[in-house]
Design a protein around this motif. Structure first.
Motif, PDB file in Angstrom:
ATOM      1  N   ALA A  82     -14.236 -82.576 -32.352  1.00  0.00           N
ATOM      2  CA  ALA A  82     -15.337 -81.647 -32.097  1.00  0.00           C
ATOM      3  C   ALA A  82     -14.890 -80.506 -31.196  1.00  0.00           C
ATOM      4  CB  ALA A  82     -16.520 -82.397 -31.478  1.00  0.00           C
ATOM      5  N   LYS A  83     -14.140 -80.805 -30.135  1.00  0.00           N
ATOM      6  CA  LYS A  83     -13.703 -79.751 -29.211  1.00  0.00           C
ATOM      7  C   LYS A  83     -12.784 -78.755 -29.906  1.00  0.00           C
ATOM      8  CE  LYS A  83     -12.463 -82.579 -25.804  1.00  0.00           C
ATOM      9  NZ  LYS A  83     -13.134 -83.841 -26.120  1.00  0.00           N
ATOM     10  N   ALA A  84     -11.834 -79.247 -30.688  1.00  0.00           N
ATOM     11  CA  ALA A  84     -10.929 -78.342 -31.406  1.00  0.00           C
ATOM     12  C   ALA A  84     -11.710 -77.462 -32.372  1.00  0.00           C
ATOM     13  CB  ALA A  84      -9.858 -79.145 -32.148  1.00  0.00           C
ATOM     14  N   GLN A  85     -12.671 -78.048 -33.064  1.00  0.00           N
ATOM     15  CA  GLN A  85     -13.480 -77.269 -34.015  1.00  0.00           C
ATOM     16  C   GLN A  85     -14.344 -76.242 -33.299  1.00  0.00           C
ATOM     17  OE1 GLN A  85     -13.114 -77.345 -37.277  1.00  0.00           O
ATOM     18  NE2 GLN A  85     -11.578 -78.944 -37.116  1.00  0.00           N
ATOM     19  N   GLN A  86     -14.932 -76.627 -32.163  1.00  0.00           N
ATOM     20  CA  GLN A  86     -15.758 -75.691 -31.394  1.00  0.00           C
ATOM     21  C   GLN A  86     -14.912 -74.540 -30.852  1.00  0.00           C
ATOM     22  OE1 GLN A  86     -17.410 -78.433 -28.554  1.00  0.00           O
ATOM     23  NE2 GLN A  86     -19.231 -78.835 -29.793  1.00  0.00           N
ATOM     24  N   LEU A  87     -13.716 -74.848 -30.379  1.00  0.00           N
ATOM     25  CA  LEU A  87     -12.824 -73.811 -29.874  1.00  0.00           C
ATOM     26  C   LEU A  87     -12.421 -72.875 -31.005  1.00  0.00           C
ATOM     27  CD1 LEU A  87     -11.089 -72.502 -27.683  1.00  0.00           C
ATOM     28  CD2 LEU A  87      -9.337 -74.257 -28.137  1.00  0.00           C
ATOM     29  N   ARG A  88     -12.071 -73.427 -32.141  1.00  0.00           N
ATOM     30  CA  ARG A  88     -11.684 -72.624 -33.300  1.00  0.00           C
ATOM     31  C   ARG A  88     -12.827 -71.686 -33.705  1.00  0.00           C
ATOM     32  NH1 ARG A  88      -9.699 -76.504 -36.008  1.00  0.00           N
ATOM     33  NH2 ARG A  88      -7.516 -76.059 -35.628  1.00  0.00           N
ATOM     34  N   ALA A  89     -14.046 -72.210 -33.739  1.00  0.00           N
ATOM     35  CA  ALA A  89     -15.207 -71.398 -34.127  1.00  0.00           C
ATOM     36  C   ALA A  89     -15.476 -70.294 -33.109  1.00  0.00           C
ATOM     37  CB  ALA A  89     -16.442 -72.292 -34.294  1.00  0.00           C
ATOM     38  N   ARG A  90     -15.353 -70.610 -31.816  1.00  0.00           N
ATOM     39  CA  ARG A  90     -15.587 -69.598 -30.783  1.00  0.00           C
ATOM     40  C   ARG A  90     -14.557 -68.481 -30.871  1.00  0.00           C
ATOM     41  NH1 ARG A  90     -18.563 -69.268 -26.055  1.00  0.00           N
ATOM     42  NH2 ARG A  90     -19.944 -70.527 -27.368  1.00  0.00           N
ATOM     43  N   LEU A  91     -13.300 -68.854 -31.080  1.00  0.00           N
ATOM     44  CA  LEU A  91     -12.258 -67.833 -31.212  1.00  0.00           C
ATOM     45  C   LEU A  91     -12.490 -66.975 -32.449  1.00  0.00           C
ATOM     46  CD1 LEU A  91      -9.107 -69.870 -30.150  1.00  0.00           C
ATOM     47  CD2 LEU A  91     -10.262 -68.083 -28.835  1.00  0.00           C
ATOM     48  N   ALA A  92     -12.966 -67.585 -33.533  1.00  0.00           N
ATOM     49  CA  ALA A  92     -13.265 -66.813 -34.749  1.00  0.00           C
ATOM     50  C   ALA A  92     -14.359 -65.785 -34.468  1.00  0.00           C
ATOM     51  CB  ALA A  92     -13.675 -67.749 -35.880  1.00  0.00           C
ATOM     52  N   ALA A  98      -6.106 -74.548 -19.291  1.00  0.00           N
ATOM     53  CA  ALA A  98      -7.421 -75.162 -19.102  1.00  0.00           C
ATOM     54  C   ALA A  98      -7.270 -76.644 -19.418  1.00  0.00           C
ATOM     55  CB  ALA A  98      -8.464 -74.525 -20.014  1.00  0.00           C
ATOM     56  N   LEU A  99      -7.691 -77.477 -18.485  1.00  0.00           N
ATOM     57  CA  LEU A  99      -7.540 -78.925 -18.622  1.00  0.00           C
ATOM     58  C   LEU A  99      -8.931 -79.542 -18.713  1.00  0.00           C
ATOM     59  CD1 LEU A  99      -4.841 -79.381 -15.817  1.00  0.00           C
ATOM     60  CD2 LEU A  99      -4.492 -78.752 -18.220  1.00  0.00           C
ATOM     61  N   VAL A 100      -9.181 -80.261 -19.790  1.00  0.00           N
ATOM     62  CA  VAL A 100     -10.496 -80.833 -20.085  1.00  0.00           C
ATOM     63  C   VAL A 100     -10.435 -82.346 -19.876  1.00  0.00           C
ATOM     64  CG1 VAL A 100     -12.264 -81.101 -21.861  1.00  0.00           C
ATOM     65  CG2 VAL A 100     -10.909 -78.989 -21.760  1.00  0.00           C
ATOM     66  N   ASN A 101     -11.160 -82.840 -18.857  1.00  0.00           N
ATOM     67  CA  ASN A 101     -11.076 -84.263 -18.511  1.00  0.00           C
ATOM     68  C   ASN A 101      -9.640 -84.754 -18.670  1.00  0.00           C
ATOM     69  OD1 ASN A 101     -13.711 -84.703 -17.689  1.00  0.00           O
ATOM     70  ND2 ASN A 101     -14.399 -85.542 -19.623  1.00  0.00           N
ATOM     71  N   PRO A 102      -8.686 -84.126 -17.959  1.00  0.00           N
ATOM     72  CA  PRO A 102      -7.272 -84.418 -18.192  1.00  0.00           C
ATOM     73  C   PRO A 102      -6.837 -85.785 -17.679  1.00  0.00           C
ATOM     74  CG  PRO A 102      -7.501 -82.987 -16.290  1.00  0.00           C
ATOM     75  CD  PRO A 102      -8.884 -83.138 -16.886  1.00  0.00           C
ATOM     76  N   ARG A 129     -16.342 -69.478 -20.639  1.00  0.00           N
ATOM     77  CA  ARG A 129     -15.531 -69.502 -19.417  1.00  0.00           C
ATOM     78  C   ARG A 129     -14.072 -69.813 -19.755  1.00  0.00           C
ATOM     79  NH1 ARG A 129     -17.454 -71.142 -14.160  1.00  0.00           N
ATOM     80  NH2 ARG A 129     -19.173 -72.213 -15.220  1.00  0.00           N
ATOM     81  N   LEU A 130     -13.850 -70.819 -20.606  1.00  0.00           N
ATOM     82  CA  LEU A 130     -12.498 -71.217 -20.983  1.00  0.00           C
ATOM     83  C   LEU A 130     -11.769 -70.071 -21.674  1.00  0.00           C
ATOM     84  CD1 LEU A 130     -11.394 -74.582 -22.454  1.00  0.00           C
ATOM     85  CD2 LEU A 130     -10.754 -72.503 -23.624  1.00  0.00           C
ATOM     86  N   CYS A 131     -12.417 -69.448 -22.659  1.00  0.00           N
ATOM     87  CA  CYS A 131     -11.772 -68.357 -23.405  1.00  0.00           C
ATOM     88  C   CYS A 131     -11.515 -67.154 -22.512  1.00  0.00           C
ATOM     89  CB  CYS A 131     -12.614 -67.968 -24.611  1.00  0.00           C
ATOM     90  SG  CYS A 131     -12.637 -69.243 -25.907  1.00  0.00           S
ATOM     91  N   ASP A 132     -12.463 -66.821 -21.650  1.00  0.00           N
ATOM     92  CA  ASP A 132     -12.274 -65.685 -20.742  1.00  0.00           C
ATOM     93  C   ASP A 132     -11.134 -65.944 -19.758  1.00  0.00           C
ATOM     94  OD1 ASP A 132     -14.343 -64.378 -21.996  1.00  0.00           O
ATOM     95  OD2 ASP A 132     -15.797 -64.703 -20.389  1.00  0.00           O
ATOM     96  N   PHE A 133     -10.977 -67.182 -19.345  1.00  0.00           N
ATOM     97  CA  PHE A 133      -9.909 -67.546 -18.397  1.00  0.00           C
ATOM     98  C   PHE A 133      -8.543 -67.493 -19.075  1.00  0.00           C
ATOM     99  CE2 PHE A 133      -7.162 -70.652 -16.226  1.00  0.00           C
ATOM    100  CZ  PHE A 133      -7.259 -70.197 -14.921  1.00  0.00           C
TER     101      PHE A 133
END
Length: 194
Positions: free
Chosen positions: A17-27, A89-93, A185-189
């Motif tokens: 889900a996270k990879a798909q959400q990131l991909r969609a946001r970048l698109a 960016a580290l997500v629950n690393p 926030r993640l993409c802007d960072f």
């Protein structure tokens, strides 16, 4: 040219889900072509080798590279950010992966492909070899945590990454329920506009 590398967690993959959400946001931002997100081998040395086979040529070509990773992928992102001096960016690393994954020695299956694999003591030892003894420039990191993480102790990340840009949300779980809310926030960072 910018490039964003995203690393999934243990047993996960680019279908998460996270990879798909990131991909969609970048698109939506017109940046879909900047994302590298591949299925990582379960063996840590093989995973790092695969990542570096794409990361090193991007760096050599002068790309501005940033990293993101979730859980074990966050551990890989931390290792590589320290090795190459990159933003991450580290997500629950899984910042103490050599310890936390020691409990997972045995047979496993990928959540999305169904493939089975063995995770052994040699893999735990490989993680130990990748462990970062100290974070050199914490301001390079954005750390997203939820206190309800049932898999990892979120406080370990707080201790290891003191001085980093941290977002700590009460509750949630290991999947980071607030991930969609934090994508801007993640993409802007990681991909600041020039």
């Amino acid at each position: 040219m910018q490039k964003l590398f995203y690393f999934h967690g243990f047993r996960s993959g680019p279908q998460s889900a996270k990879a798909q959400q990131l991909r969609a946001r970048l698109a939506r931002r017109g940046q879909a072509d900047l994302l590298w997100c591949e299925q990582l081998p379960p063996a840590p040395q093989e995973a790092i080798a695969l990542i570096e086979s794409a990361l090193c040529p991007a760096l050599e070509a002068g790309c501005e590279v940033s990293l993101a990773g979730s859980s074990l992928g966050g551990f890989y992102a931390l290792h590589l950010a320290e090795k190459y001096g990159l933003r991450a960016a580290l997500v629950n690393p899984a910042v103490v992966a050599p310890l936390s994954l020691g409990d997972y020695i045995g047979e496993h299956s990928h959540m999305y492909t169904g493939e089975t694999f063995h995770f052994g003591q040699q893999d735990v030892d490989a993680l130990r070899a990748l462990d970062v003894p100290a974070v050199t420039r914490p301001e390079r990191y954005l750390v997203l945590l939820e206190t309800g993480d049932e898999v990892l102790d979120w406080w370990q990340a707080v201790l290891r990454l003191r001085g980093a840009n941290m977002v700590i949300r009460a509750g949630g779980d290991h999947s980071l329920q607030c991930f969609a809310d934090e994508l801007t926030r993640l993409c802007d960072f990681l991909l600041p506009e020039r």
